[in-house]
Every structure is written in structure tokens, then in C-alpha cells.
Design an enzyme around this catalytic site. Structure first.
Site, PDB file in Angstrom:
ATOM      1  N   THR A 104      12.608  41.361 104.829  1.00  0.00           N
ATOM      2  CA  THR A 104      11.637  40.696 103.954  1.00  0.00           C
ATOM      3  C   THR A 104      10.340  41.483 104.014  1.00  0.00           C
ATOM      4  O   THR A 104       9.695  41.552 105.063  1.00  0.00           O
ATOM      5  CB  THR A 104      11.409  39.238 104.391  1.00  0.00           C
ATOM      6  OG1 THR A 104      12.657  38.534 104.342  1.00  0.00           O
ATOM      7  CG2 THR A 104      10.416  38.552 103.455  1.00  0.00           C
ATOM      8  N   LYS A 179      12.900  36.296  97.070  1.00  0.00           N
ATOM      9  CA  LYS A 179      12.902  35.842  98.466  1.00  0.00           C
ATOM     10  C   LYS A 179      11.533  35.309  98.867  1.00  0.00           C
ATOM     11  O   LYS A 179      11.425  34.303  99.586  1.00  0.00           O
ATOM     12  CB  LYS A 179      13.306  37.003  99.373  1.00  0.00           C
ATOM     13  CG  LYS A 179      13.203  36.722 100.889  1.00  0.00           C
ATOM     14  CD  LYS A 179      14.203  35.680 101.349  1.00  0.00           C
ATOM     15  CE  LYS A 179      14.054  35.333 102.827  1.00  0.00           C
ATOM     16  NZ  LYS A 179      14.345  36.438 103.737  1.00  0.00           N
ATOM     17  N   LYS A 255       2.681   7.447  92.821  1.00  0.00           N
ATOM     18  CA  LYS A 255       2.483   6.152  93.490  1.00  0.00           C
ATOM     19  C   LYS A 255       2.574   6.317  95.003  1.00  0.00           C
ATOM     20  O   LYS A 255       1.689   5.861  95.741  1.00  0.00           O
ATOM     21  CB  LYS A 255       3.526   5.148  93.008  1.00  0.00           C
ATOM     22  CG  LYS A 255       3.475   3.794  93.753  1.00  0.00           C
ATOM     23  CD  LYS A 255       4.554   2.852  93.300  1.00  0.00           C
ATOM     24  CE  LYS A 255       5.920   3.248  93.796  1.00  0.00           C
ATOM     25  NZ  LYS A 255       6.070   3.044  95.264  1.00  0.00           N
TER      26      LYS A 255
END
Length: 294
Positions: A104, A179, A255
Site C-alpha cells: 500500500t 485501496k 434521528k
């Protein structure tokens, strides 16, 4: 076709970087008919693969004889050194060699290296993985491949030895960018977990019990992946197959986020991610509020 002739038709594979991620991926390639050569700066990391039938390379350059070479090293600097350094793969690889980066890294590194080495006939692609070492050992990783159509066709079969999902993300660089988006989602959720822990702790409820509830319900709803069916990020029009469900998710989410923020204020717990989520939920889903909602 004999076994030996069949082996000759399969590309020779190389693997560089046998750490926690790379080692189990490489182990899945030991039975590859074309053979496997491996290298790591730590000789002991290579031994289990050599004992399984892989050839031990003496250096990065020694791996360059392979046809498809996987690289799983630590960071961009190491990737560049292994591929384009003075003693790297590019200086020794033959025309047509594919070098696949599984690390990475920056969203531009693979693209830059691909452009730099394309005139020499070397195909640099990025194929980062997701799923962790456990999935690698079982052949269940996902990999996001940035490559041309022709190169993707060449790597799909060997990559399928360690990945059960092989995605063609686009040209070089696309796999890394996909990625990074995927990992951004993971670690943003981790940061949100930190806020949930603080709110639960201040409320006097068990963090362990909260974790049990989250794990149980994530199995039922699949978490973030359960809504990720968009083709683009344009606002949804009424009639779109996701529109009614996302309106419901928006209204319910606003909510519940509002109630959580009110509880946080009462307990003096800061919840900046929850406040940002309340602000960004509707436009992020593609169902922003209109004048009719006012």
C-alpha cells in the site's frame, strides 16, 4: 500435453518481500506449474518456501529472470529501490516482464514507475490487497489491479491462487487509489468506534457488551458494504432503486445521530465525528434535504 510442456506454457513467478503479508501469499504459489523464485533480505524468511519447492534468489536482481514478479515491501522508498534502483529489477528484467506492487503506497508511485519503465517494455502494475494474512493463507484476499487489459489477463490466474476476488480497477495507479479509499473507510470507522466507546463508558454501559452487539448486528447488516452499490456520486432521483432505502437510512440515521449527540452533551462527551456524520449523512448518501423536507 505432457506435464513438462504444460509447465513451459506457464509464466515463471517471482516474489520479493516475505513478511506477514507476503509470506502467506507466496506460499499459495508453491504449486504453480511455472515455478517460483523468492527473495527477502532475511534468509530465514525464505527457508519455508525453499523447503516447499521454491528457488532461493541471491538478490533482487536474481528474481528478474521471472516473468511475473510480486513485490510486497514496506513503503514507497523500498518499492522504488526494488524496482528502479541501481540493483533493482528494471536493470535486469527482460522485455515483457510484469512487476506487480502489492504494497500500500502513494496513489502516484505505481503510475510514475509504469510510465518510466514502459519504453523499456517492462510492465509495472499495482495490485494492493485487502483481507489480511489470514485471508492470504486461505486464498481469500481481494486484490485491486491497476493494469492494461492485456496485462490483467496475464496476471489474473496466478493472482487467483491467493485472492478469491480479483478486480480490474483500471490502468496502473488505479488499484492503489481504490485501496486507499477502502482503507480510509476502515480507519474512519475505527475512529468512530473511539467516540462510541467514550459515549458508552460515560453512560455506564459495558464496552464489551457493546462490542458483542456490534459484532452480532454487523453479521446481519454487513456494515458499510451493505449500501455500497452506487455507480457514481450524483444525487439520487426518485425511482432509483436505492432512493427509498437511502431516504429511510437518512431519516433514521439523522434521528439516531441527533439522539446520540444529545446524550453526549448531557454527559459532557465530545463527539466531533458524530456531529460531522450528522452534517454529511444526507449529501453523502445522495439524498440531500430539499425545501419539501423543511
Amino acid at each position: 500435453m505432457t506435464e513438462s510442456s504444460q509447465n513451459e506454457t506457464k509464466p515463471r513467478l517471482g516474489y520479493i518481500g516475505l513478511g506477514n503479508q507476503g509470506a502467506p501469499m507466496a506460499m499459495r504459489l508453491l504449486d504453480w506449474p511455472g515455478g517460483l523464485v523468492v527473495y527477502d533480505v532475511r534468509p530465514e524468511a525464505m527457508m519455508p518456501l525453499v523447503e516447499g519447492g521454491a528457488r532461493m534468489a541471491e538478490s533482487v536482481a536474481d528474481v528478474a529472470s521471472a516473468d511475473i514478479i510480486s513485490v510486497t515491501v514496506l513503503n514507497d522508498q523500498q518499492v522504488r529501490e526494488v524496482i528502479a534502483g541501481a540493483h533493482g529489477l528494471a536493470a535486469h528484467a527482460k522485455t515483457g516482464t510484469i512487476v506487480a506492487i502489492h504494497s500500500t503506497i502513494s496513489g502516484t508511485t505505481a503510475e510514475d514507475l509504469a510510465r518510466e519503465l514502459r519504453p523499456r517494455g517492462i510492465h509495472v502494475i499495482d495490485a494492493p490487497v485487502s483481507g489480511g494474512a489470514g485471508a492470504a493463507s486461505k486464498g481469500q484476499l481481494a486484490t485491486m489491479v491497476g493494469a492494461s487489459d492485456e496485462v490483467f489477463a496475464r496476471v489474473k490466474e496466478p493472482f487467483s491462487c491467493w485472492a478469491s476476488l480479483v478486480i480490474h480497477a483500471g490502468p496502473p495507479g488505479s488499484g492503489t487509489r481504490m485501496k486507499l479509499a477502502r482503507n480510509m473507510l476502515t480507519f474512519t470507522m475505527y475512529a468512530a468506534v473511539g467516540e462510541a466507546w467514550k459515549l458508552a463508558e460515560a453512560s455506564g454501559v459495558s464496552l464489551q457488551d457493546l462490542g458483542n452487539v456490534v459484532r452480532h448486528t454487523d453479521k446481519l447488516t454487513s456494515g458499510a458494504g451493505s449500501i455500497m452499490f452506487r455507480d457514481d456520486t450524483k444525487d439520487l432521483e426518485p425511482g432509483h432503486f436505492l432512493y427509498d432505502g437511502f431516504i429511510h437510512a437518512r431519516d433514521l440515521g439523522e434521528k439516531d445521530l441527533g439522539l446520540a449527540l444529545s446524550l453526549g452533551e448531557a454527559l459532557s462527551v465530545e463527539l466531533p465525528l458524530a456531529r460531522l456524520a450528522l452534517e454529511r449523512l444526507a449529501p453523502g448518501l445522495g439524498v440531500p434535504h430539499t425545501e419539501k423536507d423543511a
